[in-house]
Design a protein around this motif. Structure first.
Motif, PDB file in Angstrom:
ATOM      1  N   UNK A   1      -0.087   5.966  -7.050  1.00  0.00           N
ATOM      2  CA  UNK A   1       0.203   6.683  -5.653  1.00  0.00           C
ATOM      3  C   UNK A   1       1.276   5.840  -4.635  1.00  0.00           C
ATOM      4  N   UNK A   2       1.718   4.594  -4.753  1.00  0.00           N
ATOM      5  CA  UNK A   2       2.457   4.427  -3.288  1.00  0.00           C
ATOM      6  C   UNK A   2       4.189   5.144  -4.339  1.00  0.00           C
ATOM      7  N   UNK A   3       3.974   5.121  -5.963  1.00  0.00           N
ATOM      8  CA  UNK A   3       5.131   5.473  -5.923  1.00  0.00           C
ATOM      9  C   UNK A   3       6.187   6.497  -5.897  1.00  0.00           C
ATOM     10  N   UNK A   4       4.899   7.336  -5.239  1.00  0.00           N
ATOM     11  CA  UNK A   4       4.901   8.966  -4.819  1.00  0.00           C
ATOM     12  C   UNK A   4       5.182   8.681  -3.635  1.00  0.00           C
ATOM     13  N   UNK A   5       4.906   7.792  -2.290  1.00  0.00           N
ATOM     14  CA  UNK A   5       4.934   8.013  -0.999  1.00  0.00           C
ATOM     15  C   UNK A   5       6.429   7.249  -1.569  1.00  0.00           C
TER      16      UNK A   5
ATOM     17  N   UNK B   1      -3.637   7.288   8.333  1.00  0.00           N
ATOM     18  CA  UNK B   1      -2.746   7.157   6.706  1.00  0.00           C
ATOM     19  C   UNK B   1      -2.174   6.468   6.605  1.00  0.00           C
ATOM     20  N   UNK B   2      -1.423   5.836   5.113  1.00  0.00           N
ATOM     21  CA  UNK B   2      -0.355   4.809   5.384  1.00  0.00           C
ATOM     22  C   UNK B   2       0.774   6.102   5.106  1.00  0.00           C
ATOM     23  N   UNK B   3       2.128   5.397   5.165  1.00  0.00           N
ATOM     24  CA  UNK B   3       3.430   5.485   5.347  1.00  0.00           C
ATOM     25  C   UNK B   3       3.457   6.289   4.476  1.00  0.00           C
ATOM     26  N   UNK B   4       4.121   7.935   4.837  1.00  0.00           N
ATOM     27  CA  UNK B   4       4.605   9.169   4.143  1.00  0.00           C
ATOM     28  C   UNK B   4       3.455   9.659   3.368  1.00  0.00           C
ATOM     29  N   UNK B   5       2.273  10.083   3.513  1.00  0.00           N
ATOM     30  CA  UNK B   5       1.488  11.054   3.377  1.00  0.00           C
ATOM     31  C   UNK B   5       1.205  12.082   3.684  1.00  0.00           C
TER      32      UNK B   5
ATOM     33  N   UNK C   1      -5.832  10.660   5.521  1.00  0.00           N
ATOM     34  CA  UNK C   1      -4.618  11.410   4.945  1.00  0.00           C
ATOM     35  C   UNK C   1      -3.672  10.421   3.451  1.00  0.00           C
ATOM     36  N   UNK C   2      -3.816  10.937   2.409  1.00  0.00           N
ATOM     37  CA  UNK C   2      -3.048  10.319   1.451  1.00  0.00           C
ATOM     38  C   UNK C   2      -2.371  10.775   0.558  1.00  0.00           C
ATOM     39  N   UNK C   3      -1.707   9.996  -0.159  1.00  0.00           N
ATOM     40  CA  UNK C   3      -1.325  11.265  -1.447  1.00  0.00           C
ATOM     41  C   UNK C   3      -1.534  10.321  -2.232  1.00  0.00           C
ATOM     42  N   UNK C   4      -3.031  10.489  -3.076  1.00  0.00           N
ATOM     43  CA  UNK C   4      -3.549   9.935  -4.220  1.00  0.00           C
ATOM     44  C   UNK C   4      -3.780  10.981  -5.513  1.00  0.00           C
TER      45      UNK C   4
END
Length: 554
Positions: free
Chosen positions: A437-441, A295-299, A421-424
């Motif tokens: 979603x990128x703002x949350x991460x 998953x991407x950074x900070x997920x 895994x990601x913060x969607x």
């Protein structure tokens, strides 16, 4: 009449400017030199709308669709035009913008089936509005007047948003007989928004728009059904929690610790149930030995992996965990990107040959000395104690490249289980202003990097574009390869992150280019009421990976 001169970046001569000139006047004069519509201007390290009068600025830079700021402004204009077209054709119905998907936004007209015939009519009406070139008029009104206006207009989510706004005024935009509220600046007029299309998408539809990489054309919309299903799952979670917008979240927080604690408990229970379900999937596949978590950074990959390990142990399995970060080459051997900087996001920054050899040896039951990367020195070494596994013992491998078949080419497909895994986030500002979603991460990373790595918010924002380029290149293309997906976003987390991120962001001043992004994030988190009782957050929570206090070691 008073005159001054102003320089425009990229244009050699100084331009005479009369009193009363707007940035739009200058944009019209030089629009032919740009490949896409001009959306705003930058002066120093500040962003300005085109409707603004030229002041004491000595030099400006036009912002078109080739920049992220330009795309954001264009998108808001397109959504307002869509809202106007829907209202003209269908009356006072609710338009919901759910989330982004590739080059488009997933939208819904509440209570209306948006079939192809209807979408063609709406799209034609949008084109008429764009061709009229009607200006978006910015107006500042009192908070309580805004609440009354939007409540009467049926936009209850906006009225609830303003209820908890600390400022006494609200900036709204008018166009023809319509008014709306948007988080961020708008284009000067509807004529600036020329590229868009509407595409049917099940019970929803897609508003397809240009991107910064393709600013003067509409890219093909590429569906990603697995990711979309996760977004829809989180919307269902939002319904369970009663939290789909910031206003609804603030309403719960304002009721006190009891209501907030209940929301946190249910949100965490939904996470735990999902992780347990993924563990059950893995158990049902007897041939699986390697579990790849990417998953991407900070997920929240690391915490997810540790919680998955617990659920697998409940099922009688005893996995070991390996981090791909330990397979980095020595820093001096790291590949370079197109700018000559170390490309730590590249899969070729990893010793793929060593990884595959050691995975093979472990699966054969042999002892292996796993690597250990020293990030301070930038050098690879080995752990002191060898490890081995039994014939039915799984390996959890955590790292950004887990979904890429190149990483695990030597391992048969039936022996692998891939998890994305990601913060969607399913939470939106209101029904037409989504939260990227990128703002949350990014907020997660700002907090974590400061607390555990000694980095300032400026450091994190400065390198974020490089991280995002790496994600676009090495992670997102492989999303749909996953056997399971986990959405690590928590409905309540921005109420937690606000108190940690705000004092870090205010330290960034207008002497640096990153000020524009810091200011945008500060405006964003200002919408949230803070959640201050951190004891209510379980120590196993994903969010503890970023704010501290986790029961897990990292």
């Amino acid at each position: 009449m008073t005159k001054k001169t102003i320089r425009i970046k990229g244009i050699e001569e100084s331009i005479p400017v009369s009193e009363g000139t707007t940035f739009q006047d200058l944009a019209c004069r030089f629009s032919g030199r740009y490949g896409s519509p001009i959306m705003a201007v930058k002066s120093g390290n500040s962003l300005f709308e085109l409707c603004r009068l030229v002041g004491e600025e000595k030099e400006i830079e036009f912002v078109d669709l080739s920049s992220l700021d330009g795309i954001r402004i264009y998108t808001r204009g397109a959504i307002f035009i869509l809202f106007m077209a829907v209202r003209e054709l269908l009356g006072k119905v609710s338009l919901d913008v759910h989330h982004s998907r590739g080059s488009g936004l997933i939208c819904e007209i509440e209570g209306v089936v948006a079939n192809r015939e209807l979408l063609e009519k709406i799209q034609e009406k949008m084109r008429e509005i764009a061709q009229e070139n009607v200006p978006f008029i910015k107006d500042t009104i009192g908070k309580f007047e805004a609440i009354r206006i939007f409540r009467e207009d049926g936009q209850i989510d906006k009225a609830l948003l303003f209820k908890y706004r600390k400022k006494s005024t609200v900036n709204i935009y008018r166009c023809k007989d319509y008014l709306n509220y948007f988080y961020g600046y708008m284009p000067f007029s509807t004529g600036s928004v020329g590229y868009f299309s509407l595409i049917p998408y099940g019970n929803y539809f897609v508003l397809n728009l240009p991107s910064a990489s393709e600013p003067h054309a509409l890219p093909d919309f590429v569906d990603q059904p697995k990711i979309s299903s996760i977004f829809l799952e989180h919307e269902r979670w939002g319904s369970i929690l009663g939290v789909k917008t910031i206003g609804e979240l603030n309403e719960i927080i304002s009721k006190g610790y009891g209501e907030t604690r209940e929301m946190i408990n249910v949100a965490e229970a939904l996470h735990e149930k999902k992780i347990a379900g993924i563990a059950d999937q893995i158990e049902s596949r007897e041939s699986v030995r390697v579990i790849l978590v990417a998953g991407p950074s900070s997920s929240g990959k690391t915490t997810f992996s540790k919680r998955l390990m617990l659920q697998l142990r409940v099922l009688g399995m005893n996995p070991i965990q390996i981090s791909l970060d330990d397979y980095f080459f020595d820093r001096k051997d790291t590949p370079l990107d197109e700018k000559g900087n170390y490309d730590f996001e590249s899969i070729y920054a990893l010793n793929i040959e060593l990884f595959n050899r050691q995975m093979g040896e472990l699966l054969e039951g042999r002892e292996v000395l796993l690597p250990k990367f020293d990030f301070l020195l930038g050098k690879s070494g080995f752990q002191e104690k060898a490890v081995s596994i039994s014939h039915d013992q799984p390996i959890i491998v955590e790292g950004i490249h887990g979904l890429n078949e190149l990483l695990t080419a030597s391992i048969p497909k039936e022996r692998k289980f891939k998890i994305y895994v990601s913060a969607l986030t399913q939470l939106n500002i209101d029904n037409m202003n989504r939260i990227p979603t990128t703002d949350v991460r990014l907020l997660r990373r700002i907090v974590r990097d400061n607390r555990f790595r000694g980095h300032s918010a400026l450091d994190t924002i400065r390198m974020w574009s490089s991280v995002r380029r790496g994600e676009d290149r090495y992670i997102f293309p492989f999303q749909e390869e996953a056997d399971a997906m986990f959405n690590s976003a928590l409905a309540y987390e921005l109420g937690i992150l606000k108190s940690f991120a705000e004092p870090l962001l205010v330290q960034i001043d207008d002497s640096v280019p990153e000020f524009v992004e810091a200011k945008r994030l500060l405006r964003f988190i200002d919408y949230f009421l803070p959640i201050t009782n951190l004891e209510d957050v379980p120590r196993t929570s994903i969010i503890k990976e970023f704010i501290g206090g986790s029961v897990f070691s990292y």
